[in-house]
Write an enzyme that holds these catalytic residues in place. Structure first.
Site, PDB file in Angstrom:
ATOM      1  N   HIS A 206       0.796  -1.281   0.058  1.00 10.35           N
ATOM      2  CA  HIS A 206       0.097   0.250   0.113  1.00 10.35           C
ATOM      3  C   HIS A 206       0.824   1.280  -0.013  1.00 10.35           C
ATOM      4  CE1 HIS A 206      -3.612  -2.320   1.689  1.00 10.35           C
ATOM      5  NE2 HIS A 206      -3.563  -2.366   0.418  1.00 10.35           N
ATOM      6  N   CYS A 504      -2.781  -3.639 -15.981  1.00 12.24           N
ATOM      7  CA  CYS A 504      -3.239  -2.637 -14.949  1.00 12.24           C
ATOM      8  C   CYS A 504      -2.587  -2.764 -13.623  1.00 12.24           C
ATOM      9  CB  CYS A 504      -4.656  -2.781 -15.030  1.00 12.24           C
ATOM     10  SG  CYS A 504      -5.338  -4.319 -14.470  1.00 12.24           S
TER      11      CYS A 504
END
Length: 572
Positions: A206, A504
């Site tokens: 993250h 992606c």
């Protein structure tokens, strides 16, 4: 002197600008930054007496104090999610849900009922669940950092201490930490925090994802980070994964000035995406809601959305959102793009993103369990309702809406999904995140109209390495030749079937790797909008033949570092 700038290939090289100490980690967001160091604050300063007990008459009040602290912390996460967009909003919403998780709250409540103070009960309960998550590995292990952040904030609230977090620097500074919680990373001001360096984490953590969204250099898995003192001046080279302590002011200032000039050139890129010899490559953006889609469209450089993560509509919900609610969210994104291409991923729930209204037995290894499209086996109505909402939102869109399923592993799964999507007038595709999908890419493409490679999970599953493990950061690097070989196989399948292949995952945001991916047969790259100009500008400087040569050199390399250098030697 405190400066930050974009990528600095010319002066990066092997120069370390006279630094007295050089540390090396895994590069995840390119760029060059230079400034004083600040450290993220860790746990609040408290001591827990293991023998302390609360009188029975006071336990109800202690339980109320604990409940109020949890609610305050969870509400703060939710408020930050509401003030954010895209990946940051998605991550913060998931953290708010974790803060309200009944498992750890119930454990802590039981301990308080026996007389253990709320702070000690919080620590015991969360540490127990953290150990369980760490043992499970994969995406569950990634939540251990989030749990520690929740623990520290709840304890601080219970004890009346200041909320832990990142200090606000007076001058632009380089932030160092063992690891960073999403709540801290998502709230950073890139004008004040000009680079991130962590001891832990991996290329698709993250911290790395949000740093890329913010557009600041980031290096992770720096084992010797403790050798750097607060206030020391350092440079961070996000292209090479190098941190230099006390560099010579003159050389580093010149390098940063040159990097800033090059960054200004990159910022002027407007597309469309194509190589120097005119080969088209679609440059698309990753979004998670209407706000992030409008921001992406306002850049004026994207050719559409390559990944619309729909999880935000579902996370932290006690019940399934209605078809009408979902339709409004999806229509927001479609309308924001004004008829441009929009690729929508169906719900990727499970593992580290459990849904409160979708229950299934606890799993020993949730990252390998019921997640993504696999929830159809027990809750088919969730996907049916989502596809109905997507079809309604696409009605009158003015352009086809592409829909893809996550975690597809077999041809049969692709066939079943495609039938459901085509039956609603949408364009069907699937994510290639599981090695089996890459191996069977040509057969899968016979069933669907496109595929999109999710490099974060494909890398983790291919290398059998937890993407949050600093010890395994080299294995979870998307430059791993084995991963690139699978991308090559998918690209060849796309060429053989005449169907589009996109990427992606976070790899699409790496300007150097973008050329390699194009050389492997990828026709579209979807990344954080902040990274799009650098990717487009990099492709505009190289030919398709150079991309193909760099791709072959990278696949033939022995490891990720060698693959980078081989590609850099050809692409510059």
């Amino acid at each position: 002197m405190n400066q930050a700038a974009g990528s600095d290939d010319r002066n990066g090289g092997e120069r370390n600008y006279g630094a007295r100490t050089v540390l090396v980690g895994t590069p995840v967001v390119p760029g060059l930054a230079y400034g004083p160091v600040i450290f993220a604050s860790g746990a609040p300063d408290y001591r827990i007496d293991p023998d302390a007990r609360i009188d029975e008459a006071d336990r109800a009040a202690e339980a109320e104090r604990f409940t109020a602290a949890v609610a305050t912390v969870a509400d703060r996460f939710a408020a930050r999610a509401s003030a954010s967009s895209g990946t940051a909003a998605e991550v913060l919403t998931a953290t708010a849900a974790l803060a309200r998780d009944r498992a750890w709250i119930g454990t802590a409540g039981g301990l308080i009922a026996t007389g253990i103070p709320a702070a000690a009960a919080t620590v015991t309960a969360i540490d127990k669940i953290s150990a369980m998550f760490a043992d499970r590995g994969g995406l569950m292990a990634e939540r251990v950092t989030d749990l520690a952040d929740i623990r520290n904030r709840v304890v601080a609230q219970v004890l009346g201490l200041p909320e832990p977090g990142i200090p606000l620097p007076e001058v632009p500074s380089v932030l160092l930490a063992d690891d960073l919680a999403p709540a801290d990373t998502a709230g950073l001001d890139p004008a004040r925090v000009i680079a991130l360096v962590t001891r832990l984490g991996g290329p698709s953590s993250h911290t790395a994802i949000i740093a890329r969204q913010l557009g600041i250099p980031c290096v992770v898995a720096v084992a010797e980070l403790a050798r750097i003192d607060s206030g020391t001046t350092v440079f961070v080279d996000g292209d090479r994964g190098v941190i230099g302590v006390d560099p010579e002011a003159g050389p580093i200032a010149e390098a940063v000035a040159e990097a800033r000039r090059r960054a200004a050139e990159v910022a002027q890129w407007r597309g469309p995406g194509r190589t120097a010899d005119g080969h088209p490559v679609q440059i698309l953006g990753n979004v998670a809601d209407g706000a992030s889609a409008r921001s992406a469209a306002a850049l004026g450089i994207l050719e559409g959305v390559g990944l619309f993560r729909t999880e935000l509509a579902f996370l932290e919900r006690p019940d399934e959102p209605s078809v009408a609610e979902q339709e409004r969210l999806y229509r927001e994104v479609i309308e924001a793009m004004g008829g441009a291409k929009v690729v929508i991923r169906t719900l990727d729930a499970g593992s580290d993103k459990p849904l409160r209204f979708v229950t299934h037995p606890d799993e020993d290894n949730p990252a390998m369990g019921v997640r993504g499209n696999r929830i159809v086996a027990t809750h088919p109505e969730v996907r049916d309702h989502q596809l109905d909402a997507l079809a309604a939102a696409a009605d009158g869109a003015g352009a086809p809406v592409w829909v893809m399923a996550p975690m597809i592993a077999t041809v049969a799964e692709a066939r079943e999904f495609a039938a459901q999507v085509r039956g609603r007038g949408l364009v069907p595709g699937v994510m290639v995140e599981v090695p089996s999908a890459a191996i069977l890419a040509e057969k899968i493409l016979a069933e669907v109209d496109f595929v999109s490679i999710g490099t974060n999970d494909l890398t983790q599953y291919t290398m059998a390495a937890d993407r949050m493990s600093a010890d395994l950061a080299a294995l979870t690097d998307p430059w791993q030749p084995a991963v690139l070989a699978l991308v090559e196989r998918v690209g060849a399948a796309g060429a053989a079937t005449g169907k589009p292949v996109g990427v992606c995952g976070e790899a699409a945001a790496d300007p150097l790797l973008a050329g390699v991916l194009v050389g492997l047969g990828v026709g579209s790259l979807s990344c954080a909008p902040a990274a799009a100009a650098a990717v487009g500008r990099a492709l505009a400087t190289v030919t398709l033949d150079q991309c193909a040569a760099a791709a072959q050199a990278a696949v033939a390399a022995d490891g990720p570092a060698q693959a980078r250098e081989a590609a850099r030697a050809i692409l510059g």
